[in-house]
Design a protein around this motif. Structure first.
Motif, PDB file in Angstrom:
ATOM      1  N   ARG A 193      12.406  38.139 104.502  1.00 47.92           N
ATOM      2  CA  ARG A 193      11.270  37.288 104.119  1.00 47.92           C
ATOM      3  C   ARG A 193      11.750  35.965 103.520  1.00 47.92           C
ATOM      4  NH1 ARG A 193       7.442  40.563 100.223  1.00 47.92           N
ATOM      5  NH2 ARG A 193       6.423  38.496 100.238  1.00 47.92           N
ATOM      6  N   LEU A 194      12.969  35.946 103.025  1.00 43.70           N
ATOM      7  CA  LEU A 194      13.499  34.746 102.382  1.00 43.70           C
ATOM      8  C   LEU A 194      14.079  33.795 103.413  1.00 43.70           C
ATOM      9  CD1 LEU A 194      15.353  36.497  99.421  1.00 43.70           C
ATOM     10  CD2 LEU A 194      13.162  35.288  99.324  1.00 43.70           C
ATOM     11  N   PRO A 195      13.959  32.488 103.200  1.00 48.38           N
ATOM     12  CA  PRO A 195      14.558  31.532 104.144  1.00 48.38           C
ATOM     13  C   PRO A 195      16.078  31.516 104.009  1.00 48.38           C
ATOM     14  CG  PRO A 195      13.661  30.379 102.250  1.00 48.38           C
ATOM     15  CD  PRO A 195      13.251  31.820 102.092  1.00 48.38           C
ATOM     16  N   THR A 196      16.759  31.157 105.086  1.00 49.95           N
ATOM     17  CA  THR A 196      18.208  30.977 105.009  1.00 49.95           C
ATOM     18  C   THR A 196      18.517  29.588 104.462  1.00 49.95           C
ATOM     19  OG1 THR A 196      18.301  30.170 107.292  1.00 49.95           O
ATOM     20  CG2 THR A 196      18.639  32.539 106.942  1.00 49.95           C
ATOM     21  N   ILE A 197      19.723  29.440 103.942  1.00 51.13           N
ATOM     22  CA  ILE A 197      20.206  28.135 103.494  1.00 51.13           C
ATOM     23  C   ILE A 197      21.525  27.862 104.211  1.00 51.13           C
ATOM     24  CG2 ILE A 197      19.088  28.351 101.239  1.00 51.13           C
ATOM     25  CD1 ILE A 197      21.851  28.924 100.035  1.00 51.13           C
ATOM     26  N   ASP A 198      21.986  26.619 104.125  1.00 51.47           N
ATOM     27  CA  ASP A 198      23.269  26.272 104.729  1.00 51.47           C
ATOM     28  C   ASP A 198      23.968  25.247 103.848  1.00 51.47           C
ATOM     29  OD1 ASP A 198      21.963  23.867 105.197  1.00 51.47           O
ATOM     30  OD2 ASP A 198      21.634  24.261 107.331  1.00 51.47           O
ATOM     31  N   LYS A 199      25.037  24.687 104.365  1.00 52.78           N
ATOM     32  CA  LYS A 199      25.830  23.764 103.553  1.00 52.78           C
ATOM     33  C   LYS A 199      25.057  22.508 103.177  1.00 52.78           C
ATOM     34  CE  LYS A 199      30.454  25.314 104.756  1.00 52.78           C
ATOM     35  NZ  LYS A 199      30.049  26.675 105.125  1.00 52.78           N
ATOM     36  N   SER A 200      24.191  22.042 104.055  1.00 52.29           N
ATOM     37  CA  SER A 200      23.396  20.861 103.715  1.00 52.29           C
ATOM     38  C   SER A 200      22.469  21.161 102.542  1.00 52.29           C
ATOM     39  CB  SER A 200      22.603  20.382 104.928  1.00 52.29           C
ATOM     40  OG  SER A 200      21.657  21.354 105.340  1.00 52.29           O
ATOM     41  N   THR A 201      21.977  22.395 102.464  1.00 53.27           N
ATOM     42  CA  THR A 201      21.132  22.798 101.336  1.00 53.27           C
ATOM     43  C   THR A 201      21.892  22.664 100.030  1.00 53.27           C
ATOM     44  OG1 THR A 201      20.131  24.462 102.792  1.00 53.27           O
ATOM     45  CG2 THR A 201      19.632  24.616 100.447  1.00 53.27           C
ATOM     46  N   VAL A 202      23.135  23.112 100.044  1.00 55.73           N
ATOM     47  CA  VAL A 202      23.962  23.059  98.839  1.00 55.73           C
ATOM     48  C   VAL A 202      24.285  21.619  98.466  1.00 55.73           C
ATOM     49  CG1 VAL A 202      26.181  23.737  97.841  1.00 55.73           C
ATOM     50  CG2 VAL A 202      24.936  25.344  99.302  1.00 55.73           C
ATOM     51  N   MET A 249      26.289  30.160  90.559  1.00 56.44           N
ATOM     52  CA  MET A 249      25.538  29.440  91.592  1.00 56.44           C
ATOM     53  C   MET A 249      25.275  30.406  92.736  1.00 56.44           C
ATOM     54  SD  MET A 249      26.496  25.800  93.297  1.00 56.44           S
ATOM     55  CE  MET A 249      25.673  25.240  94.787  1.00 56.44           C
ATOM     56  N   PRO A 250      24.166  31.125  92.697  1.00 57.21           N
ATOM     57  CA  PRO A 250      23.899  32.131  93.735  1.00 57.21           C
ATOM     58  C   PRO A 250      23.765  31.510  95.126  1.00 57.21           C
ATOM     59  CG  PRO A 250      22.459  32.433  91.826  1.00 57.21           C
ATOM     60  CD  PRO A 250      23.127  31.108  91.653  1.00 57.21           C
ATOM     61  N   PHE A 251      24.383  32.170  96.095  1.00 53.06           N
ATOM     62  CA  PHE A 251      24.213  31.822  97.501  1.00 53.06           C
ATOM     63  C   PHE A 251      23.396  32.944  98.135  1.00 53.06           C
ATOM     64  CE2 PHE A 251      27.712  29.188  96.369  1.00 53.06           C
ATOM     65  CZ  PHE A 251      27.784  28.153  97.295  1.00 53.06           C
ATOM     66  N   ILE A 252      22.143  32.657  98.482  1.00 50.29           N
ATOM     67  CA  ILE A 252      21.236  33.679  99.006  1.00 50.29           C
ATOM     68  C   ILE A 252      20.896  33.355 100.454  1.00 50.29           C
ATOM     69  CG2 ILE A 252      18.957  34.727  98.759  1.00 50.29           C
ATOM     70  CD1 ILE A 252      19.181  34.097  95.728  1.00 50.29           C
ATOM     71  N   ARG A 253      21.288  34.258 101.354  1.00 52.65           N
ATOM     72  CA  ARG A 253      21.089  34.110 102.804  1.00 52.65           C
ATOM     73  C   ARG A 253      21.701  32.798 103.295  1.00 52.65           C
ATOM     74  NH1 ARG A 253      16.119  35.496 105.978  1.00 52.65           N
ATOM     75  NH2 ARG A 253      17.632  36.677 107.201  1.00 52.65           N
ATOM     76  N   TYR A 254      22.985  32.677 103.073  1.00 48.63           N
ATOM     77  CA  TYR A 254      23.746  31.469 103.383  1.00 48.63           C
ATOM     78  C   TYR A 254      24.344  31.565 104.783  1.00 48.63           C
ATOM     79  CZ  TYR A 254      27.279  27.802 102.591  1.00 48.63           C
ATOM     80  OH  TYR A 254      28.066  26.678 102.645  1.00 48.63           O
TER      81      TYR A 254
END
Length: 479
Positions: free
Chosen positions: A101-110, A335-340
């Motif tokens: 249900r959670l969105p993914t993130i990537d390096k640009s997000t960080v 710094m949590p990485f969630i669905r990276y």
């Protein structure tokens, strides 16, 4: 950017002479005790947990995920906004499937949300600053617990045991460390606590590699700890020189780059021992280690939550199907990485190994940004790109970077500047890289507006224009 005052950081800064003095005093103490209680507890936990049935591992993952999501929601603006936007609360996580249900993130997000993704003041003494190259060619900065090292080392050494390694065995390391010549002219440095022998991967000339091989043969039963590119260069030298490899090498542990099957075969034939590989990242999201009985990777379920997603973002569940590795780490609470999304892809094999009995997710054929690009030194030796992947503030105000090389020993470093970039930043880059390169290669800096990616959208860190035969000729001319 200063490093936190952790035991590891303090030990890394200790002068070589002081390490030898301290090492002599600590020589009779078992390494597991020198590494501390946290390491011993974690190793004992892992030796049991790797054999857990799948249901128990999933219960553990669910508990750790709830804890990480709660921490992220309560202490970071970024994740609170993200969860609120989709109407999600950490207590809504009732099963592992709910993670989707959670969105993914990537390096640009960080890159865009760095300061808003941290759970605490990053200037505190127990926080480390980290920078990586990044799959897009942009440096990725983040923060992490300074106390992570005992946990990470417990995972690594427990994984290496599958290849026959035992804690305290000597290791010959060719992994990007800057090593100055000793009083005999050998580029070698010794850590008397870990019993690691470091050799310079920036000085892989035939003369130096010959001395490395000779010295390695004197350190007793040992393992090589290498980049795939450095051990391949060493194996090619041994074949080219027609010499015997050291008979005391019990195995090869290769990490941080893609492992190619034909290269693995050549190295194993040269050294006559097992080539063992682990997969992980600086972000501490996923750790996978090969099985004792095959070259398939077993994903540690207690290290982080692993997902393999297809191009539509759906879970890969069919053996033989490929997907992108997505991870939620359990180690980094700063710094949590969630669905990276890691940018790495792998083939799904299954969820249980019939050979060893571990009920872990099994993957193979990992491909991605951990490339084996090389620069060519003046003497024709290869300098692996991985060895230059700085984990400090070297590229702090740089959006993208790339080396371009047309002749051995010289290169151009192209930089796409970020806001605030100045001559002071350029001077820091020159100084830090020159310290690593140690006159093996000189470079000029060229500031550009953009750096093109490959046809498949991948970053090219070394735009190499030197033909292989020309590099080999330069090496031969030195002999």
């Amino acid at each position: 950017m200063k490093k936190a005052l952790s035991k590891k950081n303090l030990w890394d800064k200790t002068p070589a002479w002081a390490k030898m003095v301290l090492g002599a005093g600590f020589g009779s103490i078992p390494l597991s005790w020198l590494l501390g209680q946290k390491f011993r507890q974690q190793r004992a936990f892992l030796r049991e947990a790797q054999w857990w049935p799948a249901d128990r591992a999933k219960e553990y993952q669910l508990a750790r995920l709830r804890a990480m999501l709660t921490l992220a929601y309560e202490r970071t603006g970024f994740y609170r906004r993200t969860f609120d936007r989709i109407g999600f609360r950490p207590q809504d996580l009732q099963s592992l499937d709910d993670v989707s249900r959670l969105p993914t993130i990537d390096k640009s997000t960080v890159v865009e949300n760095l300061s808003d993704m941290c759970t605490k003041d990053v200037t505190e003494h127990d926080v480390d600053y980290i920078s990586t190259g990044g799959t897009s060619g942009k440096p990725v900065e983040f923060y992490i617990n300074a106390s992570r090292s005992p946990v990470e080392y417990a995972y690594l050494t427990t994984s290496w045991e599958r290849a026959g390694y035992r804690l305290g065995m000597p290791m010959a390391v060719l992994r990007g460390r800057t090593v100055k010549p000793d009083r005999h002219g050998l580029r070698h440095e010794y850590d008397p606590i870990l019993r690691h022998h470091y050799y310079s991967s920036f000085h892989m000339s035939d003369e130096n590699m010959g001395r490395y091989v000779e010295h390695i043969s004197t350190i007793g039963p040992c393992f090589l700890h290498v980049y795939p590119s450095t051990v391949a260069a060493l194996a090619r030298f041994i074949r080219r020189a027609g010499i015997r490899p050291p008979s005391n090498i019990r195995g090869i542990i290769a990490e941080s780059e893609i492992v190619y099957p034909e290269q693995r075969k050549m190295v194993e034939e040269t050294f006559g021992c097992r080539y063992f590989s682990c997969y992980g990242h600086t972000e501490k999201l996923v750790l996978a280690a090969e099985c004792e009985h095959s070259t398939d990777y077993h994903v540690w379920p207690t290290y982080g939550y692993f997902e393999l997603l297809d191009e539509q973002g759906q879970p890969v569940t069919t053996p033989g199907q490929r997907g992108e590795i997505v991870g939620t780490g359990f180690i980094n609470t700063v710094m949590p990485f969630i669905r990276y999304r890691t940018g790495d892809w792998a083939t799904y094999v299954g969820d249980r190994c019939e050979a060893c009995g571990r009920e872990h997710t099994i993957i193979r054929d990992i491909r991605g940004h951990r490339t084996q690009e090389v620069l060519i030194a003046a003497d024709g030796s290869e300098i692996p790109w991985t060895a230059l992947n700085m984990h400090d503030d070297t590229f702090m105000r740089v959006r993208q970077f790339q080396f371009s090389q047309h002749q051995p020993g010289q290169a151009v470093l192209r930089l796409v500047p970020a806001q605030g970039f100045s001559e002071e930043d350029a001077a820091r880059i020159r100084r830090n890289l020159a310290r690593k390169l140690d006159s093996q290669l000189t470079f000029s800096i060229e500031v550009v507006d953009a750096i093109p990616l490959s046809a498949r959208g991948k970053a090219i860190y070394v735009d190499q224009h030197i033909p292989w035969d020309e590099a080999a000729s330069a090496k031969a001319a030195e002999r």
